[in-house]
Design a protein around this motif. Structure first.
Motif, PDB file in Angstrom:
ATOM      1  N   GLN A  76      -2.749   2.857  -2.344  1.00  0.00           N
ATOM      2  CA  GLN A  76      -3.144   4.297  -2.563  1.00  0.00           C
ATOM      3  C   GLN A  76      -4.650   4.325  -2.975  1.00  0.00           C
ATOM      4  O   GLN A  76      -5.524   5.061  -2.503  1.00  0.00           O
ATOM      5  N   ARG A  77      -5.120   3.225  -3.801  1.00  0.00           N
ATOM      6  CA  ARG A  77      -6.582   3.333  -4.039  1.00  0.00           C
ATOM      7  C   ARG A  77      -7.533   3.078  -2.817  1.00  0.00           C
ATOM      8  O   ARG A  77      -8.643   3.754  -2.683  1.00  0.00           O
ATOM      9  N   ALA A  78      -6.916   2.284  -1.981  1.00  0.00           N
ATOM     10  CA  ALA A  78      -8.111   1.660  -0.783  1.00  0.00           C
ATOM     11  C   ALA A  78      -7.789   2.561   0.358  1.00  0.00           C
ATOM     12  O   ALA A  78      -8.901   2.577   1.127  1.00  0.00           O
ATOM     13  N   TYR A  79      -6.698   3.062   0.814  1.00  0.00           N
ATOM     14  CA  TYR A  79      -6.335   3.600   2.045  1.00  0.00           C
ATOM     15  C   TYR A  79      -5.803   4.879   1.856  1.00  0.00           C
ATOM     16  O   TYR A  79      -6.108   5.659   2.927  1.00  0.00           O
ATOM     17  N   GLY A  80      -5.143   5.346   1.028  1.00  0.00           N
ATOM     18  CA  GLY A  80      -4.379   6.678   0.987  1.00  0.00           C
ATOM     19  C   GLY A  80      -3.289   6.655   2.068  1.00  0.00           C
ATOM     20  O   GLY A  80      -2.908   5.481   2.556  1.00  0.00           O
ATOM     21  N   GLN A  81      -2.503   8.001   2.161  1.00  0.00           N
ATOM     22  CA  GLN A  81      -1.613   8.109   3.280  1.00  0.00           C
ATOM     23  C   GLN A  81      -2.150   8.166   4.535  1.00  0.00           C
ATOM     24  O   GLN A  81      -3.250   8.700   4.891  1.00  0.00           O
ATOM     25  N   LEU A  82      -1.321   7.665   5.498  1.00  0.00           N
ATOM     26  CA  LEU A  82      -1.883   7.656   6.883  1.00  0.00           C
ATOM     27  C   LEU A  82      -1.335   8.866   7.699  1.00  0.00           C
ATOM     28  O   LEU A  82      -0.592   9.362   7.215  1.00  0.00           O
TER      29      LEU A  82
END
Length: 323
Positions: free
Chosen positions: A128-134
């Motif tokens: 969640q911190r680095a990528y978020g939802q795809l």
């Protein structure tokens, strides 16, 4: 072009319509996306994560281009630091087609398995911190260039070749105009803080889960066959002096494989791989004229991921041996 475009701290003009955009992933000058501009048309090569998308769109605007002017979004491969933001970016580029490796297309059309795979490596909080939802890309907007195929960007030819070794869903893109390859992770990692009077320093990346040393060696040699003047790395930006860097990559691949094989039965294998890689890179950097201990600290994430990737390769190799 907006005259203030290059005042954007994360936008770097490399000449001949090539721009590097610092995506802001992890730390400055760690992860690049590229914007290629030709006769008023544009292509993004690698995108960073979801959190990079505002920077990509701002760079486009600063260069006097509109979202409708982007013809292609081109992930070199589908690892999330290269393609995690591709789906979200495509939502802002109504005329763009995604050009992705045939093995990676399904992960862009339905990123569920890609997300779950990364989740197993990084955990929910870090995802969640680095990528978020795809975000999924509609299948009708996805193309899969064949090995050796050339795609036209407003008269500028871009040639795609299959380059496994880091990942089986990896292709590299040849830009004839500059005599350079957009290499994703196939041609390793080279951070600008390690540049000296000797030039750039480089290391291979064995990030989980598809490191294969022999295909990687062949892919590097295939890139060299074009006699490139430069390489455009995702980590980070353009490097020159390509033959020397290729020799260094081959040397280190051999050293990393030897280290892995020597430790394949160690009870604390991962910890020893981390220690061995740290010593390998420290020695390489010292020969390159960099002696500060902080240099290997800057490589801490890459060392951890390389150790994980070597471990997975060793386990896969053991599973294939006759019993």
């Amino acid at each position: 072009m907006n005259l203030d475009a290059l005042a954007l701290p994360y936008l770097e003009a490399l000449g001949d319509g090539v721009y590097a955009i610092d995506t802001g992933f992890h730390r400055p000058r760690y992860d690049a996306a590229y914007l290629l501009v030709e006769s008023g048309r544009a292509a993004f090569i690698d995108t960073g994560t979801n959190f990079a998308v505002p920077r990509l769109l701002a760079a486009l605007h600063a260069l006097g281009l509109a979202p409708d002017d982007v013809d292609y979004v081109i992930p070199t491969h589908v690892h999330l630091d290269h393609a995690g933001g591709a789906g979200l970016l495509m939502q802002s580029l109504p005329r763009a087609t995604m050009l992705v490796h045939p093995r990676g297309a399904r992960h862009m059309i339905d990123p569920t398995a890609l997300y779950l795979s990364a989740l197993s490596v990084y955990g929910a909080d870090e995802m969640q911190r680095a990528y978020g939802q795809l975000h999924a890309v509609p299948a009708r907007r996805v193309r899969t260039p064949a090995d050796g195929e050339t795609v036209d960007l407003a008269g500028r030819p871009l040639r795609f070749i299959d380059t496994p070794g880091h990942a089986r869903h990896h292709h590299c893109i040849w830009d004839e105009r500059t005599g350079g390859w957009f290499t994703g992770d196939t041609f390793g990692l080279s951070y600008r803080e390690f540049d000296t009077t000797e030039g750039a320093w480089i290391l291979p990346t064995t990030t989980p889960v598809q490191f294969e040393p022999d295909p990687l060696r062949r892919s590097i040699d295939r890139l060299l066959a074009a006699q490139p003047r430069c390489m455009y790395l995702t980590h980070y930006s353009r490097v020159q002096g390509v033959p020397r860097l290729a020799e260094l990559l081959h040397e280190q691949i051999d050293a990393m494989v030897a280290l892995g094989l020597a430790l394949r039965h160690a009870a604390d294998r991962h910890a020893q791989l981390v220690q061995g890689l740290r010593a390998l890179y420290r020695g390489q950097l010292q020969r390159h004229g960099i002696t500060a201990d902080s240099a290997t600290e800057a490589l801490a994430l890459d060392i951890e991921l390389n150790a994980q990737g070597l471990g997975i390769w060793l386990d896969r190799r053991a599973d294939r041996r006759p019993r």
